[in-house]
Design a protein around this motif. Structure first.
Motif, mmCIF file in Angstrom:
data_model
loop_
_atom_site.group_PDB
_atom_site.id
_atom_site.type_symbol
_atom_site.label_atom_id
_atom_site.label_comp_id
_atom_site.label_asym_id
_atom_site.label_seq_id
_atom_site.Cartn_x
_atom_site.Cartn_y
_atom_site.Cartn_z
ATOM 1 N N HIS A 1 0.782 -1.236 -0.013
ATOM 2 C CA HIS A 1 0.047 -0.108 -0.010
ATOM 3 C C HIS A 1 0.941 1.321 0.106
ATOM 4 O O HIS A 1 0.112 2.273 -0.392
ATOM 5 N N LEU A 2 2.259 1.332 0.355
ATOM 6 C CA LEU A 2 2.986 2.327 0.247
ATOM 7 C C LEU A 2 3.096 2.747 -1.299
ATOM 8 O O LEU A 2 3.501 3.953 -1.266
ATOM 9 N N GLN A 3 3.073 1.894 -2.117
ATOM 10 C CA GLN A 3 3.094 2.434 -3.483
ATOM 11 C C GLN A 3 1.874 3.088 -3.891
ATOM 12 O O GLN A 3 1.797 3.880 -4.763
ATOM 13 N N ASP A 4 0.560 2.733 -3.418
ATOM 14 C CA ASP A 4 -0.743 3.601 -3.603
ATOM 15 C C ASP A 4 -0.483 5.074 -3.785
ATOM 16 O O ASP A 4 0.080 5.727 -3.159
ATOM 17 N N ASN A 5 -1.370 5.362 -4.896
ATOM 18 C CA ASN A 5 -1.366 6.792 -5.291
ATOM 19 C C ASN A 5 -2.589 7.528 -4.419
ATOM 20 O O ASN A 5 -3.576 7.019 -4.431
ATOM 21 N N PRO A 6 -2.089 8.570 -3.497
ATOM 22 C CA PRO A 6 -3.175 8.827 -2.575
ATOM 23 C C PRO A 6 -4.197 9.654 -3.131
ATOM 24 O O PRO A 6 -5.294 10.090 -2.595
ATOM 25 N N GLU A 7 -4.016 10.085 -4.492
ATOM 26 C CA GLU A 7 -4.983 10.873 -5.262
ATOM 27 C C GLU A 7 -6.182 10.004 -5.859
ATOM 28 O O GLU A 7 -7.040 10.593 -6.507
ATOM 29 N N VAL A 8 -6.174 8.517 -5.746
ATOM 30 C CA VAL A 8 -7.022 7.932 -6.510
ATOM 31 C C VAL A 8 -7.491 6.882 -5.479
ATOM 32 O O VAL A 8 -6.721 6.112 -4.683
ATOM 33 N N THR A 9 -8.885 6.868 -5.420
ATOM 34 C CA THR A 9 -9.503 5.664 -4.538
ATOM 35 C C THR A 9 -8.968 4.187 -4.735
ATOM 36 O O THR A 9 -8.781 3.845 -6.041
ATOM 37 N N VAL A 10 -8.768 3.584 -3.832
ATOM 38 C CA VAL A 10 -8.403 2.010 -3.986
ATOM 39 C C VAL A 10 -9.868 1.464 -3.885
ATOM 40 O O VAL A 10 -10.536 1.395 -3.103
ATOM 41 N N ARG A 11 -10.033 0.698 -5.067
ATOM 42 C CA ARG A 11 -11.604 0.288 -5.192
ATOM 43 C C ARG A 11 -11.623 -1.109 -4.513
ATOM 44 O O ARG A 11 -10.741 -1.944 -4.409
ATOM 45 N N GLN A 12 -12.853 -1.231 -4.012
ATOM 46 C CA GLN A 12 -13.178 -2.183 -3.085
ATOM 47 C C GLN A 12 -13.998 -3.550 -4.086
ATOM 48 O O GLN A 12 -14.065 -3.110 -5.057
ATOM 49 N N ARG A 13 -14.080 -4.516 -3.434
ATOM 50 C CA ARG A 13 -15.055 -5.720 -4.277
ATOM 51 C C ARG A 13 -16.132 -5.127 -4.378
ATOM 52 O O ARG A 13 -17.135 -4.630 -4.066
ATOM 53 N N GLY A 14 -16.636 -5.673 -5.828
ATOM 54 C CA GLY A 14 -17.965 -5.572 -6.375
ATOM 55 C C GLY A 14 -18.234 -4.229 -6.994
ATOM 56 O O GLY A 14 -19.526 -3.742 -7.209
ATOM 57 N N VAL A 15 -17.013 -3.270 -7.194
ATOM 58 C CA VAL A 15 -17.540 -2.220 -7.877
ATOM 59 C C VAL A 15 -16.587 -1.964 -9.197
ATOM 60 O O VAL A 15 -15.573 -2.796 -9.496
ATOM 61 N N MET A 16 -17.384 -1.456 -10.236
ATOM 62 C CA MET A 16 -16.908 -1.248 -11.464
ATOM 63 C C MET A 16 -15.708 -0.094 -11.566
ATOM 64 O O MET A 16 -15.980 0.727 -10.462
ATOM 65 N N GLU A 17 -14.838 -0.320 -12.488
ATOM 66 C CA GLU A 17 -14.045 0.770 -12.636
ATOM 67 C C GLU A 17 -13.417 0.982 -14.077
ATOM 68 O O GLU A 17 -13.850 0.140 -14.761
#
Lengths: 934, 453, 221
Positions: free
Chosen positions: A833-849
């Protein structure tokens, strides 16, 4: 890009500020990434952290909430690629190209960008190992002191060093320092990847100048340290602007597809065994002699067309021989260039940048193995290489290694070699360590760390110093020492700061050196014809994994390979004709036998590959790569011989099958022409596409109307955009099983199509992000309004409103939407998670992206522009894919502004939209692919 | 179908009397022992239902990824089964409401039963739209309610129409069924031996005493509800049809869908009625009340609607060819020749060829044939939905994104689970409530006697 | 009717009807109560102060001492994140005054041990909401519009409901809330009588582009 003064990492503020600093750096995160996650619910963590934790002393370089960028260098086969690294509160999150470094020009290839994931790889080697058991640096140091006491008196006799060729002045100085200390020690160099400059000079091409190019087995758009620079220059000669183009013509002569082959105006697929005959024919045709009878129709036509073009007056020509070609053919190409007068015009030779030809180097892995066999080696330090895996089969290095009493290995992973030595030492990631590198063009870059070492690791420079027995010096001081020595003391710090800011050391270029003089009248050398072989084995580095060093990188494992769209496994690539003859289908396991060496591998049929050869990529079959990379595919090094020759290949079907995961199943366009092409001569006849008529009023436009144009004439299909998107938008890796089920998550994909008759196939690449339709079919059918149209024409996807009916995807004619069928996120406490871009939501299960045109970048730019009461400038917003693209094939901007670059491109007559007949009015449009046949 | 019975025989067994009717219907419920077959049947169905709950539990733990769905085929069994069950749910209201308004007296002996079937089928169907969501806990976002987000459902989406269509249909069917039950519940109350039974039926009977005022109200209400239910028969499946027709997907985007879906629904509904009625009348010795003629009439409905469906298939192919649209044409060709061709041809066999057996009077009066055909039609109609959903999705516009859909163990277990659930409910119904409307049958018997003399 | 005795006592049906009615009323009541709670401070936590490591009073610092918000929340004009004062900021004054009091002990300890203070969030946005402080303060939205009458809070509490409806209300028409730049950081602010006119003027002055404000991606991405 301020110089990095303090490293915020490890300090408690950073730890907390980052919100997720795992108590233990375990591997669960990675399993999660690989879709094996059993995390229940998937509804966790939709609220911000409970606590706010400020710094105690805030570093001046950090503004909380704003990213900072630092210039550094990424090693690519030892050469430098200038990079800018984005960091949030001291946490590196993304690697981008450095516009001020010639070898990057602001672009970054997929492998470079994926390096950020390797930094946080939980499988990295984290502490020294002594015979496989955890140990400490002090323990090793005492062990080495003992060894040193033995070696010093005899001047290091029996001591051998094995490194990969390097361009780093500091490392080289360290090596020489070590060799000074032990004058009788020997330094060997090993790399499985092609050697560019063993002869002491290296060719450098000027593709902006070349009008006619003959590429033998590719070798300049892919797998070349200067590939990014070459791609940009090449694209400049393919791009149609204002209805005009100074088009070059590319002839490709190759056995298997290369990116160059896919861009070629004329391509001849011929097995390696035929190469000498064909090249000789070129030479004879050039000297106006009749072509030999041995050539078949296609070969004949190719040679005639080529030589005719070479002859045409006023043409600047260039011949490029691929990196893996035998010396004879590379020499042939070199001579041809001289005969054609290309030297100095389209090709320059410069003194070797890399250490392959270093006079103090004692040879390659083979030489070392022989020395060991002769019992001359009593202590061996393997620094950075992994010869046990990457060594040719007939060297049997592992067996030799066992005969050396004292062995040590420095590497980022506890890999195959680490398991075979007495001491394994963990090496720092290049984002953790100070060093310096040179680009292929000789330009020097200071490799600046973004973060303190996450684990108890050290850099090569530091270890060399340790081995030399000098008092320890930090990497920072080592590098400064090197450059102070070169520059002298006057205003060194001033220069130093400037270099770090710019990411390049000014005034550092290796002068061009002429190769050994050759009389112009000396003809092109005659190549001895190869014995006609039924089948030849072609061994190549994996497009992403190279010699397997990146095998544990989930992004690269799941990045579709060009021409096959294969992920997670390598396969033996054969032509459909061969497949028909031997009754082989995709995934059939065959026994591959070559000069007595045997492996078992699945086959994959590739249209347009030469019939008489089979291609195998290195990088598979790793046994100690890590949780991600071990046991993927088969080990092609087991087929590799010292000589590099691999003839008399035999394939025998085993009757068994294996499931190969490919992200694309249909490679024919099926008469639908998603990729449109046109011949240069028809350029004038192109008519701009008329928008389909509609009963509905056109959408009202806001100040900004975002749009994108993708130029298929310049897109070489290198997938840099896919990697960039993955890094920018927190796109998960789903694993082979999920890819097999058709659930890959990439927001932008590079489609591959083979067109044309067998024997004359063309290959087209087409990047497909969300089309951001103005009449978006997905929006109409969403029951909760989770995907809606913005006033600026974005087709927005609101993850937190999505209930997951998936109707939007069904109704998307381009199928660019991606769904979280499982919880693909890393475990909550994963270091990844340290690589995650804080400007973008980390999507959870069951959602379209899906692709958002990097809306976070749009918002950032708008917020700043509005604060300063100015409009957003054209080019101020660059999407991740656009930014990474070395060919500048992707342009993004405001189509409402006719002066904007994107509006200009959309005005080209070759501009078209995908599935225009549906009248979805895509904001993403394409420029048809220009082909320049003779 | 005509108001005149195609054969002279009566719709009630002439020997039947008021008491015999009441006895045959309420007897099996009130006087143990319960038939062994019932026990076995219920036990089996119940076990399968437990399997369904297990499948749903695992679904909620892991997510919809346990199914075979993917990109491009993002809808799979869940939607196929949903449409299939809703279709089955159609016969009930059709028989009880429309045939009532058309004075088809023969409906009397089967309407109660089919209404129950409708309710249970709709219950099964209603599960799927929720289960197939990626985030089922937010299913309520499809309902318009005043939230703190200031958001409403997106009313242009047919999925929202579905919510209203299906829930309305379920409610009306339930009320209609219950109102019809009242007089019989009273009868049960009066005939029940145990206090529990008497009190239970008593509460459900809402104090029905059968006096003239009650009957007057009942008749009126019953007619009004029939009037309300009738348009719903058309609306529900039209809207389910629009779930597909609204999309731009070749193979879905077609104006024929609403009528074609309604026809298919009644087709499958009657097939299911036959499938169930035939064993039940044998099990409970009700041949006197559900006579061959009932079965024959239903067979005729199946034959008719079968031809409606056939027309639907034909027009789909014709318009695809006539439009000249390459994508439409490809989808149709791909259905017939592509990887899912077997499903397609089996569908045609079951829905187009088989029902034509009913042209022959002998065959449509042979109980085994009726039963076999009914089963096959059920299979065929399920395949129809599979063909529509999957073959349209798996190869759409851009060749690079073509894919395949392979149902997983969990797809199958959820499907079979709902069948078990459906049967379990049905068995309970047979056990606890009069499967045939006694009050209305008595009416018929009296009429028969009068006309007889 | 069978000869057996009556099942129900007289008046049963009356009771039954009563129960039906009661059930219906109860249903309404429960729905209503739920709705009321959902829209009440107990749900939105408005006015609830959470305990903090240091008893810090915004009323004292911001209102009475008139210390500018930006002195502690220093990145509010440059960054999406307003910024929390590092310990050294506190000590810039408190190394001189009250440095020894028990009240400030945690601050001193933090400085000595280089261990950060851990404040409990008062305003917690869902992490799929991206709020950008700098653009709001740049375009005339003051602190108290979202954080409430901070100047009167001895203990800091959530000042506004800050649910999506409230955000939308302002994003649809910010004029009633706009202030001149000078008044952005006032610890207490009430719209003047002529706010309608002033708001319109300010909107023009700030060059507010309204259309994109109600795009989903303005806050969600």
């Amino acid at each position: 890009m301020p110089p990095l003064t303090s490293l915020p990492a490890r300090s408690p503020e950073f730890a907390e500020g980052a919100d997720v600093w795992p108590p233990d750096l375990d591997r669960r995160g990675f399993l999660g990434l690989m879709g094996a996650s059993l995390a229940l619910g998937g509804l966790a963590g939709c609220r911000a952290a409970k606590t706010l934790v400020p710094y105690t002393h805030q570093p001046d370089s950090v503004v909380p909430g704003l990213p900072s960028f630092y210039a550094s260098a990424c090693p690519c086969e030892g050469f430098a690629r200038g990079i800018l690294v984005e960091a949030h509160e001291g946490r590196p999150t993304k690697i981008e190209g450095n516009p001020r470094h010639a070898e990057s020009g602001g672009a970054a290839d997929a492998v470079t960008q994926a390096a950020i994931l390797a930094l946080y790889d939980p499988d990295r080697s984290q502490a020294p190992l002594h015979q496989g058991r955890p140990a400490s640096w002090p323990e090793f140091e005492s062990a080495w002191r003992e060894e040193d006491r033995r070696l010093a008196p005899v001047g290091g006799a029996g001591l051998a060093l094995l490194t990969e060729p390097t361009t780093s002045p500091t490392v080289r100085a360290g090596l020489h320092r070590l060799l000074d200390r032990f004058p009788r020690a020997r330094w060997f160099q090993h790399t499985a990847l092609a050697r560019y400059d063993a002869e002491g000079f290296q060719p450098d091409y000027d593709l902006a100048e070349a009008d006619v190019i003959l590429a033998i087995e590719g070798g300049f758009l892919d797998r070349h340290p200067a590939a990014l620079r070459y791609t940009r220059a090449f694209a400049g000669r393919r791009r149609v602007e204002k209805g005009a183009v100074r088009a070059n013509r590319l002839y490709a002569l190759e056995s298997a597809w290369s990116l160059a082959g896919a861009m070629a105006d004329r391509r001849l697929a011929a097995p390696p065994a035929r190469l000498p005959a064909i090249l000789n024919a070129v030479a004879t045709a050039w000297s106006r002699e009749p072509l030999p009878e041995t050539l078949d129709r296609e070969e004949r036509a190719f040679v005639t067309a080529l030589t005719a073009d070479l002859r045409r007056p006023g043409r600047k020509v260039l011949c490029i021989a691929g990196d893996e070609q035998p010396a004879a053919i590379r020499r042939w190409a070199q001579r041809l260039n001289q005969v054609l007068g290309a030297v100095g015009k389209t090709i320059r030779y410069r003194a070797a940048v890399r250490s392959d030809g270093d006079p103090r180097s004692a040879g390659d892995l083979g030489a070392l193995a022989d020395a060991i066999a002769r019992g001359e080696i009593s202590a061996l330090a393997i620094l950075g290489a992994n010869p046990v895996y990457t060594g040719p089969a007939d060297v049997e290095f592992a067996a030799r290694l066992a005969r050396v009493p004292f062995t040590l290995h420095l590497g980022g992973y506890a890999d195959e070699t680490a398991a075979a030595v007495r001491w394994h030492l963990p090496e720092s990631h290049f984002l953790e360590a100070w060093s310096d590198l040179r680009g292929y063009d000789g330009s020097a870059v200071i490799q600046q760390p973004l973060i303190d070492p996450l684990y108890d690791t050290r850099s090569l420079g530091e270890v060399l110093r340790l081995l030399a027995g000098d008092p320890p010096l930090s990497g920072y001081d080592l590098v400064r020492a090197t450059w102070r020595a070169r520059l002298g003391a006057d205003d060194f710090d001033g220069h130093w700061t400037r270099w770090l800011n710019a990411g390049v050391v000014d005034g550092e270029n290796t002068p061009t050196a002429n190769p050994e003089p050759a009389e112009a009248e000396e003809p092109v050398p005659y190549l001895d014809p190869e014995p006609a072989a039924a089948l030849t084995l072609v061994l190549r580095p994996d497009p992403w994994l190279g010699d397997g060093r990146h095998a544990n990188n989930g992004w690269l494992q799941e990045l579709p390979r060009p021409f096959t769209a294969l992920v997670w496994d390598n396969a033996l690539l054969i032509s459909p004709q061969l497949g028909r003859e031997q009754r082989l289908e995709n995934g059939d396991l065959v026994r591959v036998e070559c000069e007595g060496r045997v492996v078992e591998a699945p086959v994959w049929l590739v249209p347009g590959q030469a019939e008489g050869c089979a291609v195998a990529h290195w990088g598979g079959g790793r046994t100690r790569a890590g949780a991600v990379g071990s046991g993927r595919g088969f080990d092609a090094f087991r087929l590799q011989s010292r000589s590099g020759r691999a003839r008399g290949l035999k394939l025998t079907a085993t009757g068994r099958k294996t499931r190969l995961a490919s992200t694309q199943h249909q490679f024919a366009m099926d008469g639908r022409d998603p990729v449109q092409t046109f011949a240069l001569r028809d350029l004038g006849r192109l008519r701009p596409e008329q928008p389909a008529i509609s009963l509905y009023p056109a959408r009202a436009r806001d100040t900004y109307a975002w749009g994108m144009s993708i130029d298929l004439s310049t897109c070489i299909g290198c997938s840099a955009c896919v990697a960039a998107c993955q890094a920018e938008n927190n796109i998960p890796v789903v694993g082979k099983e999920q890819v097999l089920r058709g659930r890959v998550m990439h927001w932008i994909r590079v489609d591959t199509y083979f067109a044309g008759e067998p024997g004359a196939e063309r290959c087209h690449s087409q990047p497909v992000p969300c089309m951001q339709c103005e009449n978006a079919p997905c929006e109409l059918v969403c029951p909760v309004g989770a995907t809606v149209h913005s006033s600026e024409g974005l087709n927005e996807m609101v993850y937190n409103r999505c209930v997951g009916t998936r109707y939007c995807s069904n109704n998307c004619p381009y199928k660019v939407r991606r769904f979280n069928f499982f919880d693909f996120r890393a475990a909550a406490d994963s270091i990844l998670h340290l690589q995650d871009n804080p400007e973008v939501t980390v999507r959870q299960r069951g959602v379209m992206e899906k692709c958002t045109y990097c809306v976070q970048r749009i918002n950032r730019a708008r917020s700043e522009a509005e604060r300063d009461n100015r409009p957003i400038r054209d080019g101020e917003i660059r999407t991740a894919c656009q930014q990474a693209c070395p060919a500048e094939a992707i342009v993004f901007g405001n189509v409402a502004d006719p002066a904007s670059a994107v509006a200009q491109r959309k005005a080209e007559p070759s501009s078209y939209s995908l599935l225009a007949e549906l009248n979805t009015r895509p904001r993403t449009t394409y420029l048809a692919k220009m082909i320049n046949p003779a | 179908m005509s108001a005149h019975p195609p054969s002279p025989e009566a719709i009630v067994d002439p020997t039947a009397t008021l008491t015999s009717v009441t006895e045959t219907v309420s007897g099996p419920i009130l006087h143990p022992p319960w038939p062994r077959l019932w026990l076995a049947g219920f036990a089996g169905a119940f076990v399968v239902t437990l399997g369904l709950f297990a499948a749903i539990g695992w679904l909620f733990i892991r997510g919809v990824g346990i199914w075979g769905i993917n990109i491009p085929v993002a809808w799979g069994f869940a939607i196929v089964n949903f449409v299939w069950w809703i279709g089955i749910g159609h016969a009930g209201t059709f028989i009880s409401a429309i045939l009532l308004l058309l004075h088809q007296t023969w409906r009397t002996s089967i309407n109660r039963f089919t209404e129950a079937m409708t309710l249970f089928a709709v219950a099964c169907a209603a599960l799927y739209p929720v289960l197939h969501l990626g985030r089922p806990i937010y299913a309520y976002w499809l309902l318009p309610y005043p939230d703190t987000m200031g958001l409403w459902p997106q009313f242009r989406s047919p999925l929202v129409w579905d919510v209203f269509a299906v829930s309305t249909y379920a409610t009306v069917s339930l009320v209609y069924w219950y109102v019809g039950l009242l007089p019989d519940l009273a009868t049960m109350r009066d005939r029940a031996a145990s206090t529990v039974g008497r009190r239970g039926y008593g509460i459900l009977a809402l104090g029905w005493r059968g006096d003239a005022r009650h009957w007057a109200h009942h008749e009126k209400l019953y007619l009004i509800l029939a009037g309300l239910a009738t348009p719903l028969v058309v609306s529900v499946h039209s809207i389910v049809g629009m779930d597909f027709a609204i999309a731009i997907l070749p193979g879905w985007h077609s104006t024929i869908f609403p009528p074609y879906f309604v026809g298919g629904a009644i087709f499958s509904g009657f097939a299911m009625v036959l499938t169930l009625v035939i064993p039940v009348r044998a099990l409970f010795r009700m041949e006197g009340l559900i006579t061959l003629r009932h079965l024959e009439l239903m067979a005729l409905v199946v034959l008719t609607t079968g031809w409606i469906v056939t027309y639907g298939y034909f027009s789909e192919f014709f318009t695809a060819w006539w439009s000249g649209d390459e994508f439409e044409r490809f989808v149709q060709a791909n259905r017939a020749l592509g990887p899912y061709a077997p499903a397609f041809w089996l569908m045609l066999t079951c829905n187009v060829l088989i029902p034509n057996l009913f042209w022959s009077r002998r065959l449509r009066r042979s109980v085994p044939v009726l039963f076999g055909v009914a089963i096959l039609v059920n299979v065929g109609m399920w395949l129809e939905r599979f063909v529509i959903v999957v073959t349209s999705l798996h190869r759409d516009f851009v060749p690079s994104s073509w894919g395949m859909y392979i149902p997983t163990f969990w797809d199958w277990s959820t499907f079979i689970g709902t069948i078990g659930f459906f049967l379990a409910l049905l068995f309970l119904f047979l056990r606890l409530l009069p499967a045939i409307s006694m009050s209305e049958m008595r009416g018929l018997v009296i009429k028969a006697k009068e006309s007889g003399e | 009717m069978s000869g057996r005795g009556p099942i129900f006592r007289p008046g049963a049906s009356a009771k039954f009807r009563a129960c039906l009615l009661l059930g219906f009323v109860l249903l309404l009541a429960v729905t209503d109560a739920g709705y009321a709670f959902y829209h009440s401070p107990w749900w939105s936590r408005v006015g609830f102060a959470s305990d903090q490591p240091v008893l810090f009073s915004h009323r004292h610092h911001a209102a009475e001492l008139r210390i500018d918000c930006r002195y502690c929340h220093s990145s509010v004009e440059t960054s999406p994140f307003a910024g929390m004062p590092p310990t050294e900021t506190c000590l810039s004054c408190h190394s001189q005054i009250f440095g020894t009091t028990a009240l400030l002990r945690p601050v001193v300890v933090s400085a000595e041990t280089n261990q950060p203070l851990r404040w409990n969030r008062v305003t917690r946005m869902p992490d799929f909401v991206y709020f950008d402080h700098q653009i709001h303060v740049a375009k005339g939205i003051g602190c108290t519009s979202c954080h409430g009458a901070i100047g009167s809070m001895a203990l800091t509490a959530k000042g506004e409901r800050l649910d999506m409806r409230q955000c939308l209300e302002c994003h649809r028409d910010p004029r009633p809330f706009l202030r001149p730049s000078a008044e952005i950081f006032l610890p207490a602010w009430t719209p003047p009588a002529d706010q309608a006119a002033r708001g319109a003027a300010l909107a023009a002055h700030y060059g507010l582009a309204l259309r994109h404000l109600t795009n989903c991606s303005t806050c969600h991405r």
